[in-house]
Design an enzyme around this catalytic site. Structure first.
Site, short mmCIF file in Angstrom:
data_model
loop_
_atom_site.label_atom_id
_atom_site.label_comp_id
_atom_site.label_asym_id
_atom_site.label_seq_id
_atom_site.Cartn_x
_atom_site.Cartn_y
_atom_site.Cartn_z
CB ALA A 58 -0.76 0.32 1.42
CB SER A 59 5.29 2.04 1.17
OG SER A 59 5.58 2.15 0.96
CB THR A 60 3.31 6.33 -1.90
OG1 THR A 60 3.50 7.14 -0.91
CG2 THR A 60 1.80 6.38 -2.42
#
Lengths: 218, 218
Positions: B24-26
């Site tokens: 989920a981490s950009t």
């Protein structure tokens, strides 16, 4: 790139980067020590913008440095800072108090912006805080740093504490929040914001590539 | 640098970097797409360590991404991400939902670690989330990505959802917190921690300079 506009003989026509920093900020230390050399090499002018992180953090709900509020972040930050100082060849000593108030130093720095000595003064304050573990909130310490630069101490401290200069720092800090700043150091090139010591090179490159008008438009 | 210890014929004696990431981490997206090429160039082996940021953030008092909790940080992050994707030549499309749950993808990725396809699978998931705006929490989407890699979808999804694999991901996430991780991506070289996509090059350099034992000591 936009063509350079006609300008007076004294105007600096180099691209510009605004350097927003806080004297209590560890990563601001790394950038303050490096930015003039890096900018000179890139052909970019540095506009020094001292401000206070405290009010900006308060607006985010933090009444202390996030490095104190979130211990794992803090532990990492100190190790990272030591590592990066080593990489850049900068001195570093763990301060016995963190964060120290950068209020007085920022007020003096604003006077330095007007008078043209903000860069060496800011480096001296940063060195005192993060390499010499001195209390930069103490007027005696700030006075010694001013004296070492050959500046009239009492005059400068009086100007720094004058009501209009206090208001100017407050306005600059409010401006920081309006511009979307949420941490320091931050770099601004035209409307473009870069956050963190890691982004110094990117900000300079953006300035060189024409992200900013050489003639200035503030 | 420590001398290489004797090792079996099949052991990888290159220095190692652990890559801790969350789907989920950009900024994990930027590192996941770059790390194998960068590590190959540096002569470093990548150990992929998918984990979940959610429990780590909860321990810090955040029940959502800090980019959602602190809007100025979030606004900046999306702009920064677009800018960095451009710099790296990576595709980027603003996801219509953020953050998406990386739980299923992380469970599948753990199976991929065992079987040797974690890198291409992880890149495919990251691309789906941040370049194609697809719902990586949807088993149908994950199934399509597995199929595109020539993997048996039902078998892999069943293995991913098996109790022992669920526990393995939980243990890996707890290990992340024990190691002092507080965000993603993080890189670990021996005992040394590096946080953020910005630190990938530093972590690789640390590994090359002998920060890690080539023989491994876990």
């Amino acid at each position: 790139m936009p063509a350079a506009s006609p300008s007076s003989a004294n105007a600096d026509t180099r691209p510009r980067v605004e350097f927003w920093y806080e004297f209590a900020s560890t990563y601001s230390y790394l950038s303050a020590m490096r930015i003039e050399d890096a900018a000179r090499e890139a052909g970019v002018e540095v506009v020094w913008r001292p401000f206070l992180l405290g009010p900006v953090f308060l607006a985010l709900g933090w009444n202390d440095s996030p490095f104190n509020i979130y211990p794992p972040k803090g532990r990492y930050m100190w190790r990272d800072l030591a590592r990066l100082a080593g990489k850049y060849g900068l001195p570093f000593r763990l301060p016995s108090r963190f964060p120290r108030s950068g209020l007085l130093a920022a007020r003096v720095a604003l006077v330095g912006v007007e008078e043209g000595w903000v860069a060496p003064f800011s480096r001296a304050v940063m060195r005192a805080n993060f390499a010499e573990d001195r209390d930069i909130a103490d007027p005696v310490v700030i006075g010694e740093l001013l004296a070492a630069l050959g500046l009239p101490v009492d005059t400068m401290l009086a100007r720094a504490q004058a009501p209009e200069n206090k208001l100017a720092l407050r306005a600059q800090t409010e401006r920081a929040a309006e511009l979307g700043l949420f941490g320091a150091p931050s770099f601004r090139v035209g409307e473009e914001l870069f956050w963190g010591n890691d982004r110094l090179a990117d900000a300079l490159e953006w300035a060189v590539m024409g992200g900013t008008s050489p003639a200035g438009d503030e």
